[in-house]
Enzyme design. Structure first.
Site, PDB file in Angstrom:
ATOM      1  N   CYS A 116      15.648  21.769 119.507  1.00 13.29           N
ATOM      2  CA  CYS A 116      16.788  20.789 119.104  1.00 13.29           C
ATOM      3  C   CYS A 116      17.739  20.278 120.115  1.00 13.29           C
ATOM      4  O   CYS A 116      18.330  19.685 119.773  1.00 13.29           O
ATOM      5  CB  CYS A 116      17.278  21.308 117.799  1.00 13.29           C
ATOM      6  SG  CYS A 116      16.008  21.945 116.142  1.00 13.29           S
ATOM      7  N   HIS A 256      24.280  18.856 116.399  1.00 13.85           N
ATOM      8  CA  HIS A 256      23.051  19.133 116.525  1.00 13.85           C
ATOM      9  C   HIS A 256      23.507  19.277 114.504  1.00 13.85           C
ATOM     10  O   HIS A 256      24.024  19.724 114.550  1.00 13.85           O
ATOM     11  CB  HIS A 256      22.053  19.489 116.932  1.00 13.85           C
ATOM     12  CG  HIS A 256      20.717  20.013 115.657  1.00 13.85           C
ATOM     13  ND1 HIS A 256      20.142  19.495 115.665  1.00 13.85           N
ATOM     14  CD2 HIS A 256      20.322  21.556 115.479  1.00 13.85           C
ATOM     15  CE1 HIS A 256      19.170  19.832 115.234  1.00 13.85           C
ATOM     16  NE2 HIS A 256      19.115  21.022 115.737  1.00 13.85           N
ATOM     17  N   ASN A 286      17.543  18.640 108.693  1.00 17.37           N
ATOM     18  CA  ASN A 286      17.765  19.146 110.642  1.00 17.37           C
ATOM     19  C   ASN A 286      16.793  18.642 110.333  1.00 17.37           C
ATOM     20  O   ASN A 286      15.392  18.606 110.860  1.00 17.37           O
ATOM     21  CB  ASN A 286      17.196  20.516 110.375  1.00 17.37           C
ATOM     22  CG  ASN A 286      16.770  21.006 111.826  1.00 17.37           C
ATOM     23  OD1 ASN A 286      16.990  20.562 113.100  1.00 17.37           O
ATOM     24  ND2 ASN A 286      17.152  22.348 111.999  1.00 17.37           N
TER      25      ASN A 286
END
Ligand code: UT7
Length: 329
Positions: A116, A256, A286
């Site tokens: 990520c 994020h 996500n």
């Protein structure tokens, strides 16, 4: 001394698949509720690719939009760097598929893996190619088909993830969206708390790995959660202080999008209003490498920022890895 240049994001684009997987859809598949998912994660829906589509399909659309935004021809791209944990295949790189499909015939191409945190890692590499003067135009992509590595029988993970792609063109600075700084961090001691164990050289795909579902994301949610909050706070403080800035100098934080509670907890501990963090996790979940470039594309298209505003990007993910960047809009 060799001349050093400044680097700017001169174009941004993103692409999300049309198909929406809502919390109500998940309720029909699993023992869960819309209330649990919304309260614990902030997610209401996520985008999912159709069967047969791959990460490069999303990445190509995002890349073409970024090229168009920057008014750059594919033939002008010198380098393609894609951050992904869901490449089309182990090799060749997804960047090579993108290169072929967009017709970037003069570009080198490779992928990077920092989960990520990967888009900011890729942005950092691009920035350094530009400031050294060796390269004029880099296409930086963050793209994922996380639905392909998600176990839809595991309610603790499958509610989290979605598919999508974002791309940025990085060139010598034109004074807009200048990449002031990037910072990269990792801690391999915590590798096992967020991982996809099978399919590599350590545990090649076999009937056993499929039976044990080891080809899907494995997440120790609570452990990752705690570290994510602390690291986000720490990296924000370090990033502003290393650049001789104060937190008040930052106009917008783009974190994020992994869990709204992680973002809100960090903002609270930093004594910052919630509104200072950009949020779109409710719509996309996500999307790993894609979450930061999708967010900055939405911010740009919504004209949320003025020239000169300072934007802090911050991401955290498997590895463990984490990263940050300050962009002067
Ligand atoms: O992008 C990289 C970084 N990734 C992350 O940052 C993810 C970090 N972790 C998280 O976001 C959270 O830990 C999760 C959203 C994954 C889980 O939330 P949690 O508040 O940590 O829940 P938990 O795992 O501690 O589970 C609490 C309870 C358990 O039941 P018991 O044992 O208390 O009876 C779970 O079985 O909630 C249960 N549960 C669910 N219930 C309804 C877990 N998933 C679900 C579900 N629906 N989908």
């Amino acid at each position: 001394m060799e001349k050093r240049y400044k680097a700017s994001i001169t174009g941004i684009g993103s692409f999300l698949p049309k198909k929406i997987l809502t919390n109500a859809d998940l309720v029909k598949m699993l023992d869960t509720t819309d209330e649990w998912i919304t309260k614990r994660t902030g997610i209401k829906e996520r985008r999912i690719v159709d069967n047969g589509a791959a990460t490069s399909d999303l990445a190509i659309e995002a890349s073409l939009r970024a090229l168009d935004d920057a008014k750059v021809l594919p033939s002008e791209v010198d380098l393609i760097i894609t951050s992904t944990i869901t490449p089309d295949c182990l090799f060749p790189s997804t960047s090579c598929f993108i290169q072929e499909k967009i017709g970037a015939n003069n570009a080198g191409a490779f992928d990077i893996l920092a989960a990520c945190a990967g888009f900011i890692y890729a942005l950092s590499i691009a920035k350094n190619f530009i400031i050294s003067g060796s390269t004029k135009t880099v296409l930086v992509v963050g793209a994922e088909c996380l639905s392909k590595i998600t176990d839809y029988t595991d309610r603790s993970t499958c509610i989290l993830f979605g598919d999508g792609a974002g791309a940025a063109i990085v060139q010598r600075s034109n004074g807009k969206r200048e990449i002031i700084t990037t910072h990269l961090f990792a801690d391999g001691r915590q590798a096992d708390i967020l991982t996809l164990p099978a399919g590599g050289s350590k545990l090649p795909t076999s009937h056993e790995t499929v039976d044990s579902r080891s080809h899907y994301i494995q997440l120790k949610g609570k452990e990752v959660f705690k570290i994510a909050v602390n690291n986000m706070i720490d990296v924000i403080i370090k990033t502003v202080s290393k650049n001789n800035m104060k937190i008040e100098d930052i106009d917008l934080i783009v974190p994020h999008q992994s869990n709204i509670r992680i973002i809100e907890a960090a903002m609270e501990k930093l004594n910052l209003p919630k509104e200072k963090a950009f949020i779109n996790i409710d719509r996309y979940g996500n999307t790993s490498s894609a979450s930061i470039p999708i967010a900055i594309d939405e911010i740009e298209k919504a004209k949320m920022l003025k020239p000169g505003n300072m934007v802090l990007l911050v991401a955290f993910g498997g590895g463990l890895t984490w990263s940050s960047s300050i962009i002067k809009w």
